[in-house]
Every structure is written in C-alpha cells, then in structure tokens.
Design a protein around this motif. Structure first.
Motif: not given
Length: 118
Positions: A74-82, A108-113
């Motif tokens: 399987k191809k590895p999934s692309p990264p979504a968070f850094f 307190g860092t927002d995951p969407e950030a």
C-alpha cells in the motif's frame, strides 16, 4: 535383522549392496500393497454394483487450487499535520497520535492550525 555392530563392520561396498537390496525390496512391497489396495477397492465397489471406472467418473475432476494473489504494498498516506516546532515531523492523521501532536493540543494549539494545506 542387522545389529549395529554388524553394520559398522561392513565395508562401504557391502553397505551399498545392502542398500540396493533394501530399495528393491521396498519398491516390491509398495507395488504389492498397491495391487492389494486396488483389489480391495474393486471388491468394495462391486458390493455396490459398481466398478472402479464407475467410481472414477462420478468423482469428476479435482477442484482447482486457488492461486495466491501477490500482495501489493500500500502507498503510504500523505501527511495531514505538521509539528510547528519542527516542520520535518508530520503525521497522517491515522493511527496513534504522535507525542508532539498531543503536546501541542494539550498546550492549546488548534489542530487545524497544524493541518497541512493542499
């Protein structure tokens, strides 16, 4: 039967001759057993009014064995968070959350950030 000491005392030529005789005797015994098995099977089939050929036709072809499928990696999934502190650390958003991600959310860092924008 031969005693171990008798075998040890024999020359290699004598042992090879003995081995050849044993192999011939074994081959004859297997052929005899096969003939006896066929006769027994024929008698058993005759008890039901059948011949061995009749039984062979009924059984039909053997089922084909399933071929093993080659596993495709399987191809590895692309990264979504850094990681904002170290951009080389990424996470696909699948599986266990990395320590840096949990630490950022706890502080307190927002995951969407931390989401990687396409």
């Amino acid at each position: 039967m031969f005693d171990k000491n008798e075998l040890k005392a024999m020359s290699s030529r004598e042992l090879e001759k003995l081995l050849a005789n044993v192999q011939r005797a074994l081959s004859s015994a297997k052929a005899r057993d096969q003939r006896q098995a066929k006769k027994a099977a024929a008698r058993a089939a005759a008890d039901f009014g059948l011949s061995l050929n009749d039984i062979a036709e009924v059984s039909g072809p053997l089922p084909k064995s399933k071929k093993a499928k080659a596993k495709v990696a399987k191809k590895p999934s692309p990264p979504a968070f850094f990681n904002p502190n170290d951009k080389t650390q990424t996470w696909t958003g699948k599986g266990r959350r990395p320590n840096w991600y949990r630490h950022q959310v706890a502080t307190g860092t927002d995951p969407e950030a931390m989401r990687i924008k396409d």
